[in-house]
Motif scaffolding. Structure first.
Motif, mmCIF file in Angstrom:
data_model
loop_
_atom_site.group_PDB
_atom_site.id
_atom_site.type_symbol
_atom_site.label_atom_id
_atom_site.label_comp_id
_atom_site.label_asym_id
_atom_site.label_seq_id
_atom_site.Cartn_x
_atom_site.Cartn_y
_atom_site.Cartn_z
ATOM 1 N N LEU A 20 28.039 8.969 42.832
ATOM 2 C CA LEU A 20 27.314 8.863 41.571
ATOM 3 C C LEU A 20 25.850 8.512 41.803
ATOM 4 O O LEU A 20 24.964 9.029 41.116
ATOM 5 C CB LEU A 20 27.995 7.844 40.653
ATOM 6 C CG LEU A 20 29.369 8.296 40.149
ATOM 7 C CD1 LEU A 20 30.138 7.123 39.562
ATOM 8 C CD2 LEU A 20 29.234 9.425 39.147
ATOM 9 N N TRP A 43 20.569 2.092 35.002
ATOM 10 C CA TRP A 43 21.854 2.560 35.518
ATOM 11 C C TRP A 43 22.420 1.411 36.324
ATOM 12 O O TRP A 43 21.715 0.826 37.160
ATOM 13 C CB TRP A 43 21.662 3.796 36.375
ATOM 14 C CG TRP A 43 21.410 5.020 35.561
ATOM 15 C CD1 TRP A 43 22.337 5.948 35.162
ATOM 16 C CD2 TRP A 43 20.162 5.479 35.027
ATOM 17 N NE1 TRP A 43 21.741 6.935 34.415
ATOM 18 C CE2 TRP A 43 20.402 6.676 34.313
ATOM 19 C CE3 TRP A 43 18.858 4.988 35.066
ATOM 20 C CZ2 TRP A 43 19.403 7.383 33.666
ATOM 21 C CZ3 TRP A 43 17.855 5.697 34.417
ATOM 22 C CH2 TRP A 43 18.128 6.878 33.732
ATOM 23 N N TRP A 52 30.643 2.014 37.186
ATOM 24 C CA TRP A 52 29.386 2.744 37.036
ATOM 25 C C TRP A 52 29.054 2.812 35.558
ATOM 26 O O TRP A 52 29.939 3.039 34.729
ATOM 27 C CB TRP A 52 29.519 4.162 37.593
ATOM 28 C CG TRP A 52 28.237 4.927 37.503
ATOM 29 C CD1 TRP A 52 27.867 5.789 36.509
ATOM 30 C CD2 TRP A 52 27.150 4.892 38.422
ATOM 31 N NE1 TRP A 52 26.618 6.286 36.755
ATOM 32 C CE2 TRP A 52 26.158 5.748 37.929
ATOM 33 C CE3 TRP A 52 26.922 4.206 39.615
ATOM 34 C CZ2 TRP A 52 24.953 5.961 38.591
ATOM 35 C CZ3 TRP A 52 25.729 4.418 40.263
ATOM 36 C CH2 TRP A 52 24.758 5.288 39.765
ATOM 37 N N ALA A 73 27.051 11.406 34.373
ATOM 38 C CA ALA A 73 28.175 10.604 34.865
ATOM 39 C C ALA A 73 29.464 11.001 34.161
ATOM 40 O O ALA A 73 30.506 11.168 34.807
ATOM 41 C CB ALA A 73 27.897 9.121 34.674
#
Length: 117
Positions: A20, A43, A52, A73
């Protein structure tokens, strides 16, 4: 102002944090700078347990999803976030080290703000 916090609890078989991160570095982050209602976007990640997500601070209401950049994402993970929290910001304050270069043009009242309800 509105703060939105979203994240995924990553499961085995889903993209990991490193994947990611690499994907994030490959996309044009500048597209988020062009969203007028967005004040700031962070982020966020956690390796253990693997998470995440993002924290976004909106100047007003969040725009419709159709005008926001693609949620890369969500596309990679293949599902919506596990957690989506929304808060009205009651107050904010900037750290003195951040505002030091601007001290001559900003007053203390402009660096710590109580938001109207």
């Amino acid at each position: 102002m509105i703060m939105e916090c979203v994240w995924w609890e990553l499961a085995p078989g889903e993209p990991d944090i490193e994947q990611l991160q690499m994907q994030l570095e490959q996309i044009d982050l500048a597209v988020w700078q062009r969203i007028d209602a967005l004040h700031t976007k962070y982020w966020i990640m956690n390796k253990t347990p693997p998470r995440w997500g993002a924290v976004m601070l909106w100047r007003g209401e969040k725009p419709a999803l159709t005008v926001l950049p693609l949620n890369v994402a969500a596309e990679a993970i293949g599902r919506p976030p596990d957690v989506r929290l929304r808060f009205t910001v009651a107050a904010s304050c900037l750290n003195e080290s951040i505002i030091a270069p601007w001290a001559s043009v900003l007053s203390q009242e402009e660096t710590c703000i109580t938001m109207p309800s």
